[in-house]
Design an enzyme around this catalytic site. Sequence first.
Site, short mmCIF file in Angstrom:
data_model
loop_
_atom_site.label_atom_id
_atom_site.label_comp_id
_atom_site.label_asym_id
_atom_site.label_seq_id
_atom_site.Cartn_x
_atom_site.Cartn_y
_atom_site.Cartn_z
N LYS A 15 15.16 21.17 -12.85
CA LYS A 15 14.42 19.99 -13.10
C LYS A 15 14.83 18.50 -13.24
O LYS A 15 15.59 19.30 -14.78
CB LYS A 15 13.31 20.50 -13.58
CG LYS A 15 12.24 20.71 -13.89
CD LYS A 15 11.53 19.86 -12.64
CE LYS A 15 10.74 18.91 -12.49
NZ LYS A 15 9.58 19.03 -13.36
N HIS A 57 0.85 -1.04 -0.22
CA HIS A 57 -0.14 -0.12 -0.18
C HIS A 57 0.71 0.76 0.12
O HIS A 57 0.38 2.52 0.38
CB HIS A 57 -0.72 0.35 1.54
CG HIS A 57 -2.01 -1.29 1.18
ND1 HIS A 57 -2.99 -1.64 1.74
CD2 HIS A 57 -1.72 -2.70 2.25
CE1 HIS A 57 -3.66 -2.79 1.58
NE2 HIS A 57 -2.63 -3.08 1.93
N GLU A 69 9.04 7.73 -17.69
CA GLU A 69 7.29 8.09 -17.82
C GLU A 69 6.87 7.18 -18.87
O GLU A 69 5.40 7.33 -19.48
CB GLU A 69 7.45 9.00 -17.53
CG GLU A 69 7.11 10.38 -16.09
CD GLU A 69 7.52 11.61 -16.28
OE1 GLU A 69 6.74 11.83 -15.79
OE2 GLU A 69 8.71 11.84 -16.85
#
Lengths: 464, 464, 464, 464
Positions: free
Chosen positions: C286, C159, C293
Site C-alpha cells: 500500500k 458527475h 485524506e
Amino acid sequence: MKVKTEQLRGRFAGKLDDAAAGYIASINFDQRLYKHDIAGSIAHARMLGETGIIKKVEAKKIIAGLNAVLKDIESGNAKLTVELEDIHMNVESLLAAKIGDVAGKLHTARSRNDQIALDMRLFVRDAIDETVGALSAMQEALVNLAEANRTVVMPGYTHLQRAQPVLFAHYLLAYFEMFQRDVERFEDCLDRVDVLPLGSGALAGVAYPIDREMVAKELGFTNISRNSLDAVSDRDFIVEYEAAAALVMAHLSRLAEEIVLWSSAEFGFIEVSDAYATGSSIMPQKKNADTAELARGKAGRVFGHLAAVLATLKGLPLAYNRDMQEDKEGLFDTVDTVVNSLNMMASVLATLKVNADRMRAAAAGSYTLATDVADYLVKKGLPFRHAHNIAGNLVKYAAAKGKELKELTLKEYRSFSPLFSKDVLDITIEASLMARSVYGGTAPLQVNRALAEARKLLRGEGGG
Amino acid sequence: MKVKTEQLRGRFAGKLDDAAAGYIASINFDQRLYKHDIAGSIAHARMLGETGIIKKVEAKKIIAGLNAVLKDIESGNAKLTVELEDIHMNVESLLAAKIGDVAGKLHTARSRNDQIALDMRLFVRDAIDETVGALSAMQEALVNLAEANRTVVMPGYTHLQRAQPVLFAHYLLAYFEMFQRDVERFEDCLDRVDVLPLGSGALAGVAYPIDREMVAKELGFTNISRNSLDAVSDRDFIVEYEAAAALVMAHLSRLAEEIVLWSSAEFGFIEVSDAYATGSSIMPQKKNADTAELARGKAGRVFGHLAAVLATLKGLPLAYNRDMQEDKEGLFDTVDTVVNSLNMMASVLATLKVNADRMRAAAAGSYTLATDVADYLVKKGLPFRHAHNIAGNLVKYAAAKGKELKELTLKEYRSFSPLFSKDVLDITIEASLMARSVYGGTAPLQVNRALAEARKLLRGEGGG
Amino acid sequence: MKVKTEQLRGRFAGKLDDAAAGYIASINFDQRLYKHDIAGSIAHARMLGETGIIKKVEAKKIIAGLNAVLKDIESGNAKLTVELEDIHMNVESLLAAKIGDVAGKLHTARSRNDQIALDMRLFVRDAIDETVGALSAMQEALVNLAEANRTVVMPGYTHLQRAQPVLFAHYLLAYFEMFQRDVERFEDCLDRVDVLPLGSGALAGVAYPIDREMVAKELGFTNISRNSLDAVSDRDFIVEYEAAAALVMAHLSRLAEEIVLWSSAEFGFIEVSDAYATGSSIMPQKKNADTAELARGKAGRVFGHLAAVLATLKGLPLAYNRDMQEDKEGLFDTVDTVVNSLNMMASVLATLKVNADRMRAAAAGSYTLATDVADYLVKKGLPFRHAHNIAGNLVKYAAAKGKELKELTLKEYRSFSPLFSKDVLDITIEASLMARSVYGGTAPLQVNRALAEARKLLRGEGGG
Amino acid sequence: MKVKTEQLRGRFAGKLDDAAAGYIASINFDQRLYKHDIAGSIAHARMLGETGIIKKVEAKKIIAGLNAVLKDIESGNAKLTVELEDIHMNVESLLAAKIGDVAGKLHTARSRNDQIALDMRLFVRDAIDETVGALSAMQEALVNLAEANRTVVMPGYTHLQRAQPVLFAHYLLAYFEMFQRDVERFEDCLDRVDVLPLGSGALAGVAYPIDREMVAKELGFTNISRNSLDAVSDRDFIVEYEAAAALVMAHLSRLAEEIVLWSSAEFGFIEVSDAYATGSSIMPQKKNADTAELARGKAGRVFGHLAAVLATLKGLPLAYNRDMQEDKEGLFDTVDTVVNSLNMMASVLATLKVNADRMRAAAAGSYTLATDVADYLVKKGLPFRHAHNIAGNLVKYAAAKGKELKELTLKEYRSFSPLFSKDVLDITIEASLMARSVYGGTAPLQVNRALAEARKLLRGEGGG
C-alpha cells in the site's frame, strides 16, 4: 387579512398586524399534522365525556364533528387558512362551523402547548414506522443484490487504494450492518416518543379530573409524561429522530459515493440502470448517476436540520417558547429526505448491472495478495513485522520489473527469503478469500452464513 | 525529526517529510488511549498464545512486557514521540525496547484498523460510564434542592411571561426528566458500542485461526462484529455519543439560562454561591454567574463537534480512510465538556441560595391565576373558549384599574358574569396548585410523589 | 489551588471553588495571546502617560516592566498559572512582581472586556496575514505545476463521468481561482478587524480623558470603534474569519478528493511523493495519500468550529457574557488547521508525479468528443437540440459496435446525417481543445494567457 | 408521469423511472428563478444573433418568444411541470410551443451548467439588494427609536448583571453598528457575485465565437469568469451569502432576546405593541412577544442552512456534480427568513412602548455607580486596583446595611478611605454618563454625535 384568532386576544386592544400574522402562522406546514391533531382531539373528547367533565352527548357530538372535519380535509372540502394561524385553530374553527358552540368545550382541560406536543409525538411515531420500513427495504435490496452475485470478487480498499480481495456480497453486507444499526436507533428513539404529554396543560398540569391512562390507551401510548413543565418543553425526540436520520444519510452518502465511483469509466464496476440515470444537455455521450449524487448531497441538508434544531433549542428557559415552532419544517423535510433517499437508492441497487469481470480484474492487480505473502512467512515462523518487510521488498522488486506477484518465479521469491517454497505459488484470490474465514471475514463460508443471518433478520426471526 | 515508522514503508524509496509527519501524527491526542490500547493488546496476545498462533511463552513475554510499558507510561517513565505517529506504534516500540524481537509477533492477525476501532470502543464504553455517573450526580443535586424547598412557589413561564404558579420543586424535576432521558440515550448507545471489532484485520478479516469470543470475553464485550469491512469503517458509536452529548448540553444550556436569569437583579430568585461566581475587573459591585454562562456557551462547542464528525464521515468510501482519524479530538473534548459541565452545574445547584419570598411575590403578580378564573367558569358550565374570554376581559379591567385579580370585589367580578359567586375569592396560589393534581401536575401531592419516585430511580430501584 | 484573582472579588465573602477556577480559567489557551496582550498594554500605558492620566515616569516603568515580562515569557522564564485565570491577570501579576504597586495603574481606564476585544483583533490581524501567505504559496504551487505540465491533457468530468478533454493546467487554474477568492474574502474581513476597541471600558466607555487615536496609531489600527457596547460584544470578525476559513477548507477538500481519486489504481493519473504518503501496518504493497485524506477530513473540523461559534453567540444579550470566552479555542484551531493544510497540500503538489500518458488515454476514451460532433452539425446549420440527438445516436451506435468515435467511417457517420463530410474526421482532442478559445476556456492560447495573468497576480501586479 | 426530458437521453434505451424523476426534479423550487433564467436567455440569444452564431432574425424570434413566455408565467398562464425537471427545460419547452423548432437554437454555445450558474448569480445579486434594503430599514427603525428616547437611561449589563448606567439610545446604536457591518459584508459578497459565468459551457468553455463582454454588459456584470471549470463549480457566493446571513440572524437573535427579556414582568422595560404580540389559548392574561421569539428561533434555521451547504460541497471533485442542486432550497429559505425577520423586528421596534421610569429605576439600583466611586479614588491618586478594592468593600458594607451607595453618609465613605470628600456625593447617574465622554462612550454628547453620524450614513453620505 382578517385574523380570526382574536378570540385568544381577550385583553388586547389592538389587532395583530398582517405581516406579523404571516410571520407567526404555522398552518402552511403544520397542516401536515391534521390527522394526528384530530385523532388526539377525538381521544381527548371521549375522555372528557367518560369522566363527566363534559356531557357524554357533547363528547359524541364533538367526535362526530371531528370525524366529519377529517373527511372534509381529506377530500379537499375544508379550507385551511393562515388567518387561523395553526392546525389546532383551523380544526377547531371547522368544528365550530359544523357543530356550533359546543365545539368550544373541546379545549377544556387542554392547552395548545400539550396539544402540539401530542401531535408531534404521534407524527414522529408514524415517521419512525415509515423510516424503519424504508430501511428494511434497503436492507432487502442489499441482500438480494448480494445473493445474486455470491461469487463476484472485487478489491477491498483502504484509502481508496486496493488492499485485499473481498467478495462483493461481503461488501454489500457491510452496508446491511450500518442500516441495521439505524433500525435499532430508531427503535430506541421510539421508546422515548411513546409518552403521552396530554394533561400537562399550558405548563402546570390541568385543573380537571381527567383520565390520562384512558387517553394514552386509545392513542396507543405505553407511557404518560411525569412532569408537566417538561412535557410541554421537550423536543428531545425530534432531535433524536434527526440525529438518527443524520446517520442514515451518512451511510447513504457513503454508498452513493461508491455508486458514483464504480460507475466512472475508470472503475467500470457497475452500470446504473437508465431508469435512474440522466443525460447531459450538451454532452450526448454522458450517463450520470444523478440519483446517487443527490442522495449524497442531501446528507448535507439533513445534517443542517440537526444543527438548526439544536441551535434553536439552546438556552431556552422553561416552558414553551415560540422558538420551538421552528422544530417542524426541518423535521418534516428530514423525514421526506430520508425515506425518499432510501427508496431511491434501493431502486438503484435493485436494477444495478454488475460488471464482474472488471471487478475481478481490479482485484487481481495492484499486489492485493501481498498480505497473504506476509502471512505465509508468519506461518513459517517469522515475526509479523519482519514478514511484512520482506513482502514489501518483494512488491518493490516486482513493481520495478513491471510484474504482478504471481508472475514471479520461486527463485525470485527465494531471493528474498529461504522460507518460501513451492506452495507460495498457490496464493490466489480464492485462497486469500478462503483464508479469511474468521467470523465476520470475507471467506465464502462466512459470507454465506452472514447472508442467511441477514435474511433471517429481515424475516423478523431475531438476530441483532 | 527521524520518523521511526519506516518499518511500515517497506516498498518506499523516499522518507516521510517532517512536516507531513507532524501533520498526520495523532500521538498528541491518541495517547489518551494508552490504557485501552494496552488492554486490547494483552487480550490479543493471550488469545494468540492460547490458540497456538504464537507460542504460549511468547504470549507471556509480550503480556509481561505490555504491563511493564503500562507502568512506565503511568509513572511518566515512557516517552511517547511524534516520530512514532500514533499510540499503537509507540506502545509497540516501547515493548520492543523491553522484550526485543518477539514484540513483532504481537501484530500477528491484527491491523491498526481493527486495533484503533477496538481502542475507541473501549474508550467510549468508559466515557459512557463516566457521563452517566455525572448525569446521576446532577439528578441527585436537583432532587436534593427540590426536597429542601418543597413548599417554595414560583411563577411558571411560557414565552418568559408569567403564566401559572408552580412549585419550585416541580420546576427542578422537569430537568430531572431531561437528564433521565439522557441517561437512557447513553445506555442505548452502549448497546451499539458493546461489540468487539478485533479480528477484522485491515478490512477483510484475518487469515489466522483466532478466537474472537475469547478476546471479547476478556475485554467484557457482549457481541462480536459481523462484518469486517463495516467493523473497521464504523464510527457510528462516536456520532451517537456526540449526539446524546449534544442533548445533554442543550438541557444544561436551558438550566444555565435560568440560573443566569434568576440571578439577575430583575428576577432576584436565587444567588449563586461565591464559590461559583466571579467579580469584575472594573465594576466592584458585580457578581457574575460565570460558571452557568460557560456551561451555556459550551453547548455550542459540543454541537460543533457533532456537525464536524458528520461532515467528516460524509461520502467516504469503504473501508478505512485517514479522514477518520479526525474522530478523536472532537470526541475527547466532548466527553470532557459534558462531564465537567454537569459537575460544575451540580455544584452550583448544591450551593444555591433560594430567595423564596421573591419567587412567591412574582408568582402572586401578573394575573397568574386568570386561568383558574376561567376554569372556575367552566366548572359552572361555560364552554372553555367563552370562559377564557371573560377571564381576559377581567384582566383587562383589573389592569386598567391597577389592581391584581384578588383585589377585585365580588361585585366587580359579577359585572363580567353572573356565574361568579363568593367562592371565586377562594382562588389563591395554593388552591391553584392543589387543583393541578393530575399525574405530572404541580399539585404538592403529585410533586411529593414525583420526588419519591425520583429518589427511587436514583437508588436504582426501577422507574423509567 | 490558591486562586489569586481574589483581588477582583472585593465584595465576596467566599472563595472560588477549585473546580470552578479550573472550569472558568482560560490561561491554557489564551496564553497564545501573550504578545498581543502585552503590545496592547504597552500602547495603553504610553497613552496614559502622554495624556497625564498617570505620570510619565510611571508609564515608562510599566512599559519597561512589560517588555521584561515579554522576554521572560518568550524565554520560558515566566510561569503562567491557572490560579490567575487568564492571560491578562497573569501578565499583570508578572508585572507587579517586577515593578511593584505601580503595576496596578495599568488597568486605569481599561477593562478586561475591551482588553480581550483588542487582543483578539490583534491576533486575527496576524492570522489573516499568515493565512493569506499560505494561500499565496498554494497558488504558486498550482501555477508551478501547471507551467511544468502545459501540454498535458486530461478528461474533464461532470458527475465524475468523462465529459470533455481539458488541459491539466486549466484544471489546476480552477483551484487558483478558488484560492484567489479566499484571499479576497480574508482581505475584506481585515477591514472589519481593523478597528481599535480599547477605550470602551467594561461596556459604557471609560471616564478618563484618554486618546484613542494615539493608541490606534501605535497599534496600527485604521479605525476606532464607534459604540462601546458593541465594541465589547462584537465577535463578528471571528465568525467572519471562520466562515472564510470554512470555504478554504471546502476548496482544499475538493482538491484533496481529486488527489485521492487520481492516486487510485483505477485512475492512475498521479503519484504522490513518498514524502507525503504512508504505508500500511498490514499490507506491504500500500501507498496511501494520507496527507490529502486528512486535509479533506479536516474540513469537517473547521465547519464544526463555525457552527459552534454561531450557536454560542446566538441569543446573548448585550454586552459581554462569559459564553464569549468560548470564541478562542475554535478560532485558534481553525487558524492552525487552515494554514497547516494549505502548506501540506502545496507540498503535495510541489512533489507530485504526473502520469501524462494515463491522463491522455483517459481523455481519448469514453466519447469525450461527442459534443464536438454536435457542435460540428450546429455549424452546418442544425439547431443544437437536434444536433445533440444525432450525436447521441452516434455514440449509442459506436458503443454497440465497441468502437470509439474516431474509429467510425465517414459512411457510418453519414448514415446518421448527410451533413457529415470528410472533415468530421478532423475532430481530435487537440482540435477540441483549440476550439474552446473563449475567454476562460481550455484552449492552449487561453490557458497560457491565464497562466501569465496568474503569475502577475502572484507578483502583486494587480488582477482580481 | 411522462418525462419530457427524453430529448437529453439520446443514447439511452430505458426511460427514467417516475419516482426518480420526482427525486431529481428541481422545478418545484427553481421556478423561483424564472425571471433570471429568461433574462439570461434573452441576453444570450441577442449575443448569438449579433455575433452571427445564429441569424439575427432567429434571435429576434427567440427573444420575442421569451418575453411572451415571461408574461405567461407572470400571469399564471404557463404551466411548469415536473416532467420537464427544471426551470431551464420548462422555459425552453414553453418557448418551443410558441416559436417552434428555432427554439432549439437557444441552447447553442450554452450548457445547463453555465446557465444555472448564471441564474443563481442573478438571483443572489437581487437577494443582496433586498437584504441590504431590509438592513437599512432596520437601522432606520433603531435610529428613530433612539432619537425618540434620547434622554432615557437604562442599566447596561454584563453577564446579565447591572453594570453601569447607559443611554437607551446608546444601547440601540450598538445594534446599528452590527447591522452596518452586515451591510458591508453583503456589499463585499456582491463583488464576488458580480461575475458572468456564461460562456463556460459544460465545463471547458464553448466552441463558438461568442461575445462574453456583450452578455456581461446587458446583464450588468462587471466581471467575466476567468476559468470555465471553476465557473460551473463555484458556489462560494452562495456560501458567502449564507454566512453573512447567519451573522444577521445572530444579531437579530440578540436583539430579540433583549425584547423578550425587557417585555418580562421582571424587567418591565418595554411593551411590544398588540400588533406584534399574541395571546394564549389557555391563559387569558398573557401577552407574548412571539414575533421576537420566532426571529430568535429562526437563527437556528439559517445556521443550519450554512452547515448544510458546506457539508454538501465538501469533497466534490470538479466540475459540476448533481449534489450542487442542493444549493437552492437552503438559499431561498435563508433569503426569505433574513428579510422577513428584519422587517418584522423593525416593525416591533417602530411600535415599541418604552417604560422610561422602570428603566431608570433599574439603572439607579444595584450599585451601578461603584465603578465611578473607584474612578473617583483613582483621580485622587490611588492605583486602580486599590481603588477597585475599596469600592468593593463599600458595596459590601452598603449591601449589609440594605442601603444604596447614595444613601451612605460622607462619614461612612471616609471610614473606607480618607480620600473621599464631599464631592463623592455628586456621583449620580447623570454624572456617570457625562463622564464617559470618550469617542464611542455613552455620554449624551457622544451619543448625539453618533446619532447624527448614523443618520448621515443612512442618507448615504459616507461613514464607515
